[in-house]
Write a protein that holds these residues in place. Structure first.
Motif, PDB file in Angstrom:
ATOM      1  N   MET A 397      18.220 -25.449  46.067  1.00 40.83           N
ATOM      2  CA  MET A 397      17.700 -26.397  47.046  1.00 40.83           C
ATOM      3  C   MET A 397      18.503 -26.307  48.336  1.00 40.83           C
ATOM      4  O   MET A 397      19.709 -26.060  48.325  1.00 40.83           O
ATOM      5  CB  MET A 397      17.781 -27.823  46.498  1.00 40.83           C
ATOM      6  CG  MET A 397      17.002 -28.032  45.203  1.00 40.83           C
ATOM      7  SD  MET A 397      15.224 -27.727  45.394  1.00 40.83           S
ATOM      8  CE  MET A 397      14.795 -29.029  46.565  1.00 40.83           C
ATOM      9  N   ALA A 398      17.841 -26.527  49.461  1.00 39.80           N
ATOM     10  CA  ALA A 398      18.531 -26.497  50.749  1.00 39.80           C
ATOM     11  C   ALA A 398      19.525 -27.651  50.825  1.00 39.80           C
ATOM     12  O   ALA A 398      19.215 -28.776  50.435  1.00 39.80           O
ATOM     13  CB  ALA A 398      17.531 -26.596  51.893  1.00 39.80           C
ATOM     14  N   PRO A 399      20.732 -27.400  51.333  1.00 36.44           N
ATOM     15  CA  PRO A 399      21.706 -28.486  51.489  1.00 36.44           C
ATOM     16  C   PRO A 399      21.307 -29.398  52.648  1.00 36.44           C
ATOM     17  O   PRO A 399      20.513 -29.017  53.515  1.00 36.44           O
ATOM     18  CB  PRO A 399      23.003 -27.742  51.796  1.00 36.44           C
ATOM     19  CG  PRO A 399      22.553 -26.480  52.467  1.00 36.44           C
ATOM     20  CD  PRO A 399      21.252 -26.109  51.802  1.00 36.44           C
ATOM     21  N   TRP A 431      14.183 -23.431  63.997  1.00 32.40           N
ATOM     22  CA  TRP A 431      13.945 -23.987  62.669  1.00 32.40           C
ATOM     23  C   TRP A 431      13.718 -22.863  61.674  1.00 32.40           C
ATOM     24  O   TRP A 431      13.280 -21.772  62.041  1.00 32.40           O
ATOM     25  CB  TRP A 431      12.763 -24.954  62.670  1.00 32.40           C
ATOM     26  CG  TRP A 431      11.456 -24.391  63.155  1.00 32.40           C
ATOM     27  CD1 TRP A 431      11.044 -24.262  64.453  1.00 32.40           C
ATOM     28  CD2 TRP A 431      10.386 -23.882  62.351  1.00 32.40           C
ATOM     29  NE1 TRP A 431       9.785 -23.700  64.496  1.00 32.40           N
ATOM     30  CE2 TRP A 431       9.353 -23.467  63.224  1.00 32.40           C
ATOM     31  CE3 TRP A 431      10.195 -23.755  60.976  1.00 32.40           C
ATOM     32  CZ2 TRP A 431       8.158 -22.921  62.782  1.00 32.40           C
ATOM     33  CZ3 TRP A 431       9.000 -23.206  60.516  1.00 32.40           C
ATOM     34  CH2 TRP A 431       7.998 -22.798  61.415  1.00 32.40           C
ATOM     35  N   VAL A 432      14.051 -23.148  60.441  1.00 35.32           N
ATOM     36  CA  VAL A 432      13.885 -22.176  59.366  1.00 35.32           C
ATOM     37  C   VAL A 432      13.246 -22.886  58.186  1.00 35.32           C
ATOM     38  O   VAL A 432      13.749 -23.918  57.722  1.00 35.32           O
ATOM     39  CB  VAL A 432      15.238 -21.567  58.924  1.00 35.32           C
ATOM     40  CG1 VAL A 432      15.002 -20.513  57.839  1.00 35.32           C
ATOM     41  CG2 VAL A 432      15.982 -20.960  60.108  1.00 35.32           C
ATOM     42  N   GLU A 454      25.202 -20.138  53.074  1.00 34.09           N
ATOM     43  CA  GLU A 454      25.098 -19.651  51.703  1.00 34.09           C
ATOM     44  C   GLU A 454      23.658 -19.730  51.211  1.00 34.09           C
ATOM     45  O   GLU A 454      23.141 -18.801  50.573  1.00 34.09           O
ATOM     46  CB  GLU A 454      26.017 -20.466  50.800  1.00 34.09           C
ATOM     47  CG  GLU A 454      26.054 -20.005  49.357  1.00 34.09           C
ATOM     48  CD  GLU A 454      27.005 -20.823  48.508  1.00 34.09           C
ATOM     49  OE1 GLU A 454      26.951 -20.686  47.265  1.00 34.09           O
ATOM     50  OE2 GLU A 454      27.796 -21.604  49.065  1.00 34.09           O
ATOM     51  N   PHE A 455      22.980 -20.836  51.523  1.00 33.29           N
ATOM     52  CA  PHE A 455      21.581 -21.003  51.131  1.00 33.29           C
ATOM     53  C   PHE A 455      20.699 -19.959  51.792  1.00 33.29           C
ATOM     54  O   PHE A 455      19.874 -19.300  51.131  1.00 33.29           O
ATOM     55  CB  PHE A 455      21.105 -22.411  51.495  1.00 33.29           C
ATOM     56  CG  PHE A 455      19.623 -22.615  51.364  1.00 33.29           C
ATOM     57  CD1 PHE A 455      19.033 -22.815  50.138  1.00 33.29           C
ATOM     58  CD2 PHE A 455      18.810 -22.601  52.494  1.00 33.29           C
ATOM     59  CE1 PHE A 455      17.662 -22.999  50.008  1.00 33.29           C
ATOM     60  CE2 PHE A 455      17.433 -22.787  52.386  1.00 33.29           C
ATOM     61  CZ  PHE A 455      16.870 -22.988  51.141  1.00 33.29           C
ATOM     62  N   LEU A 456      20.833 -19.769  53.115  1.00 27.48           N
ATOM     63  CA  LEU A 456      19.990 -18.817  53.831  1.00 27.48           C
ATOM     64  C   LEU A 456      20.278 -17.380  53.400  1.00 27.48           C
ATOM     65  O   LEU A 456      19.370 -16.537  53.367  1.00 27.48           O
ATOM     66  CB  LEU A 456      20.188 -18.977  55.337  1.00 27.48           C
ATOM     67  CG  LEU A 456      19.732 -20.319  55.924  1.00 27.48           C
ATOM     68  CD1 LEU A 456      20.036 -20.383  57.421  1.00 27.48           C
ATOM     69  CD2 LEU A 456      18.249 -20.560  55.677  1.00 27.48           C
ATOM     70  N   THR A 457      21.524 -17.089  53.055  1.00 24.42           N
ATOM     71  CA  THR A 457      21.863 -15.770  52.533  1.00 24.42           C
ATOM     72  C   THR A 457      21.136 -15.520  51.210  1.00 24.42           C
ATOM     73  O   THR A 457      20.623 -14.423  50.953  1.00 24.42           O
ATOM     74  CB  THR A 457      23.385 -15.644  52.349  1.00 24.42           C
ATOM     75  OG1 THR A 457      24.027 -15.846  53.610  1.00 24.42           O
ATOM     76  CG2 THR A 457      23.754 -14.268  51.809  1.00 24.42           C
ATOM     77  N   ALA A 458      21.079 -16.550  50.364  1.00 26.52           N
ATOM     78  CA  ALA A 458      20.372 -16.428  49.091  1.00 26.52           C
ATOM     79  C   ALA A 458      18.870 -16.289  49.311  1.00 26.52           C
ATOM     80  O   ALA A 458      18.199 -15.529  48.596  1.00 26.52           O
ATOM     81  CB  ALA A 458      20.674 -17.640  48.214  1.00 26.52           C
ATOM     82  N   PRO A 469      12.438 -18.749  62.445  1.00 21.78           N
ATOM     83  CA  PRO A 469      13.480 -18.051  63.186  1.00 21.78           C
ATOM     84  C   PRO A 469      12.936 -16.844  63.933  1.00 21.78           C
ATOM     85  O   PRO A 469      11.978 -16.195  63.498  1.00 21.78           O
ATOM     86  CB  PRO A 469      14.474 -17.632  62.105  1.00 21.78           C
ATOM     87  CG  PRO A 469      13.652 -17.513  60.868  1.00 21.78           C
ATOM     88  CD  PRO A 469      12.613 -18.590  60.986  1.00 21.78           C
ATOM     89  N   CYS A 470      13.583 -16.533  65.062  1.00 25.49           N
ATOM     90  CA  CYS A 470      13.183 -15.337  65.814  1.00 25.49           C
ATOM     91  C   CYS A 470      13.359 -14.090  64.969  1.00 25.49           C
ATOM     92  O   CYS A 470      12.567 -13.150  65.063  1.00 25.49           O
ATOM     93  CB  CYS A 470      14.016 -15.234  67.088  1.00 25.49           C
ATOM     94  SG  CYS A 470      13.727 -16.554  68.281  1.00 25.49           S
ATOM     95  N   ASP A 471      14.405 -14.077  64.147  1.00 17.03           N
ATOM     96  CA  ASP A 471      14.654 -12.960  63.251  1.00 17.03           C
ATOM     97  C   ASP A 471      14.287 -13.389  61.838  1.00 17.03           C
ATOM     98  O   ASP A 471      15.072 -14.044  61.145  1.00 17.03           O
ATOM     99  CB  ASP A 471      16.129 -12.542  63.325  1.00 17.03           C
ATOM    100  CG  ASP A 471      16.473 -11.424  62.338  1.00 17.03           C
ATOM    101  OD1 ASP A 471      15.532 -10.773  61.842  1.00 17.03           O
ATOM    102  OD2 ASP A 471      17.665 -11.228  62.063  1.00 17.03           O
ATOM    103  N   SER A 472      13.089 -13.040  61.393  1.00 13.67           N
ATOM    104  CA  SER A 472      12.618 -13.497  60.081  1.00 13.67           C
ATOM    105  C   SER A 472      13.378 -12.850  58.932  1.00 13.67           C
ATOM    106  O   SER A 472      13.273 -13.307  57.794  1.00 13.67           O
ATOM    107  CB  SER A 472      11.118 -13.219  59.934  1.00 13.67           C
ATOM    108  OG  SER A 472      10.856 -11.829  60.053  1.00 13.67           O
ATOM    109  N   SER A 473      14.165 -11.802  59.226  1.00 11.95           N
ATOM    110  CA  SER A 473      14.984 -11.193  58.180  1.00 11.95           C
ATOM    111  C   SER A 473      16.259 -11.984  57.931  1.00 11.95           C
ATOM    112  O   SER A 473      16.987 -11.696  56.972  1.00 11.95           O
ATOM    113  CB  SER A 473      15.340  -9.753  58.564  1.00 11.95           C
ATOM    114  OG  SER A 473      16.250  -9.737  59.656  1.00 11.95           O
ATOM    115  N   LEU A 474      16.551 -12.951  58.802  1.00 14.03           N
ATOM    116  CA  LEU A 474      17.724 -13.826  58.697  1.00 14.03           C
ATOM    117  C   LEU A 474      19.052 -13.072  58.790  1.00 14.03           C
ATOM    118  O   LEU A 474      20.072 -13.547  58.339  1.00 14.03           O
ATOM    119  CB  LEU A 474      17.698 -14.643  57.402  1.00 14.03           C
ATOM    120  CG  LEU A 474      16.590 -15.720  57.303  1.00 14.03           C
ATOM    121  CD1 LEU A 474      16.632 -16.405  55.953  1.00 14.03           C
ATOM    122  CD2 LEU A 474      16.750 -16.740  58.437  1.00 14.03           C
ATOM    123  N   VAL A 475      19.033 -11.903  59.434  1.00 15.00           N
ATOM    124  CA  VAL A 475      20.297 -11.246  59.765  1.00 15.00           C
ATOM    125  C   VAL A 475      20.980 -12.001  60.892  1.00 15.00           C
ATOM    126  O   VAL A 475      22.194 -12.201  60.897  1.00 15.00           O
ATOM    127  CB  VAL A 475      20.057  -9.768  60.146  1.00 15.00           C
ATOM    128  CG1 VAL A 475      21.353  -9.126  60.640  1.00 15.00           C
ATOM    129  CG2 VAL A 475      19.493  -8.998  58.967  1.00 15.00           C
TER     130      VAL A 475
END
Length: 482
Positions: A397-399, A431-432, A454-458, A469-475
């Motif tokens: 779950m998102a924090p 926003w993500v 940590e959540f977004l990395t997962a 996000p502008c970068d949908s790959s979340l790099v």
């Protein structure tokens, strides 16, 4: 004016002009006949002949006084509203317009943290400051419940200057809180209630469904008629009831934000669907029977859990829509995404999946054969996974996130891209949301904590689909340049 619910005034006026052979010296440029052949073959000539503009006799959506006005009055009567507006940009437009109409810059709006991402547009347009109330989690299924009575009353007491209370009725998972109690508390505090009822256009039309929000005291509701009411995609309704909201202000905001080139086929689908909901009698009875039978068979599959009346607690989980069947596949060792993918390969498409659940909408187009095919495919997916499968990477779950700026301030502030690990402690400028369901994990103005990274990395590792996000790959993540 006396209302006749057997009539479809807008549909009738559109079809009358479409059937003629008028010289079309107006937009749209295809003139009803000059159409790409592939589209003509796929959609038929009737659609293009009915694709008209604001001609004499067809009224004006931004300032209706003829057939559109009458069609909207019929809809208001059908849905128990004082006024109803046709929306062609979905419930997104209705919610954004209501927030913009009610909330001047800097004012407070109280709303649940599990809002749909469409409401972010309303916050950014208006400049309102959100006061988020946290819903709980439904045990065993781990999706958001409604708001508890205590949470709402405490939020109202702690923010006496708030302009409006927004509720979700029902959620994407079909759950409602105690909307009647929440509306009563808000009215005692002197503020109106807006209901995000995107998934509840059908509620008023069968006694076996939860009550609709207007019947429970909401002052405004927005319904995606296309989701469960039978109209074409992106059509919706905005209803007003009572005198707590300024109808003229709402109408003016809609005229400002809604398309100035409305589609008549889309509007006519609202007109025709309203008539069908009223005239076809027990329209949802068969769907309810199918849903009940499906639930009874699903719970017999080892490793499957189904959300139902036994999970209702009378408060935050006050009720639920039985036409939304929420199926947990966690105990079968599957994620919802895995299960949805395996069903899709069999030509069976679910409304949404999350980390552990599938959401099945038993709409008017679902029949017993569809249900049996789904049962068999899901049973095989569970059995195959128990022998061979590995659970996909998860992300929990998102924090929670702390607000440091308003969404509007952060959205318009100077910003830059940074690599995700370097975003810790900075303020998000975007926003993500994992989509579906489209509930933002992070909104503009919130601080990006190490837990959020940590959540977004997962999320990235799991390959989940994200929006915002502008970068949908979340790099990279866009942050306020402080």
């Amino acid at each position: 004016m006396s209302l006749n619910q057997k009539e479809t005034p807008l549909l009738g006026a559109m079809l009358k002009i479409a059937a003629g052979n008028a010289g079309r010296f107006h937009v749209p440029g295809h003139g009803g006949t000059s159409v790409p052949p592939e589209l003509l073959a796929a959609l038929g000539p009737g659609l293009f002949r009915a694709d008209l503009t604001e001609l004499p006799g067809l009224d004006d959506l931004s300032s209706p006084s003829g057939v559109i006005e009458y069609a909207q009055q019929l809809a208001a009567d059908a849905f128990g509203a004082d006024s109803t507006f046709f929306l062609l940009n979905g419930s997104t437009l209705g919610l954004q317009s209501l927030v913009a109409a009610c909330c001047p810059p800097g004012s407070k709006i109280i709303l649940p943290r599990n809002i749909h991402r469409s409401l972010l547009g309303g916050l950014i347009i208006s400049g309102a400051q959100p006061v988020f109330l946290n819903p709980g989690l439904v045990p065993d299924f781990n999706f958001a419940s409604g708001l508890s009575r205590e949470t709402v009353r405490r939020g109202l007491a702690d923010h006496p200057g708030a302009r409006v209370l927004l509720l979700i009725h029902p959620s994407y998972y079909g759950v409602t809180g105690d909307t009647a109690s929440h509306a009563e508390a808000a009215h005692e505090a002197g503020i109106p209630v807006i209901a995000d009822e995107a998934h509840g256009a059908h509620l008023r039309f069968h006694p076996g469904l939860p009550e609709d929000s207007l019947s429970l005291g909401a002052d405004a509701s927005v319904q995606s008629m296309h989701k469960t009411g039978g109209s074409l995609t992106q059509t919706a309704l905005l209803h007003l009831k009572g005198g707590r909201l300024d109808r003229g202000r709402v109408a003016g905001t809609l005229a400002l934000l809604q398309t100035s080139s409305p589609s008549y086929p889309l509007m006519a689908s609202l007109d025709a669907s309203r008539k069908r909901l009223l005239m076809e009698g027990d329209l949802f009875g068969r769907s309810l029977e199918l849903a009940l039978a499906l639930r009874e068979k699903l719970i017999k599959i080892k490793g499957i859990e189904v959300f139902g009346s036994e999970h209702v607690d009378g408060d935050a989980v006050y009720g639920f829509d039985p036409l939304r069947v929420v199926v947990s596949v966690r105990k079968a060792g599957l994620t919802g995404y895995q299960a949805a993918g395996r069903l899709a390969r069999r030509g069976l498409f679910v409304e949404m999946a999350d980390q552990q659940n599938l959401v099945l909408v038993i709409g008017l187009g679902v029949d017993a054969v569809h249900c049996e095919n789904l049962l068999q495919a899901l049973k095989e997916a569970v059995e195959n996974n128990s022998r061979n499968g590995k659970r996909a990477p998860g992300f929990g779950m998102a924090p929670s996130a702390a607000a440091r700026m308003s969404p509007r301030e952060a959205w318009f502030a100077p910003s830059r891209n940074v690599r995700l690990p370097q975003a810790a402690g900075k303020v998000s400028a975007e926003w993500v949301a994992v989509f579906p369901p489209g509930i933002p994990a992070l909104i503009p103005g919130e601080e990006i904590s190490p837990e959020m990274i940590e959540f977004l990395t997962a999320v990235r590792a799991a390959g989940a689909h994200v929006q915002g996000p502008c970068d949908s790959s979340l790099v990279f993540l866009r942050v306020v340049d402080e």
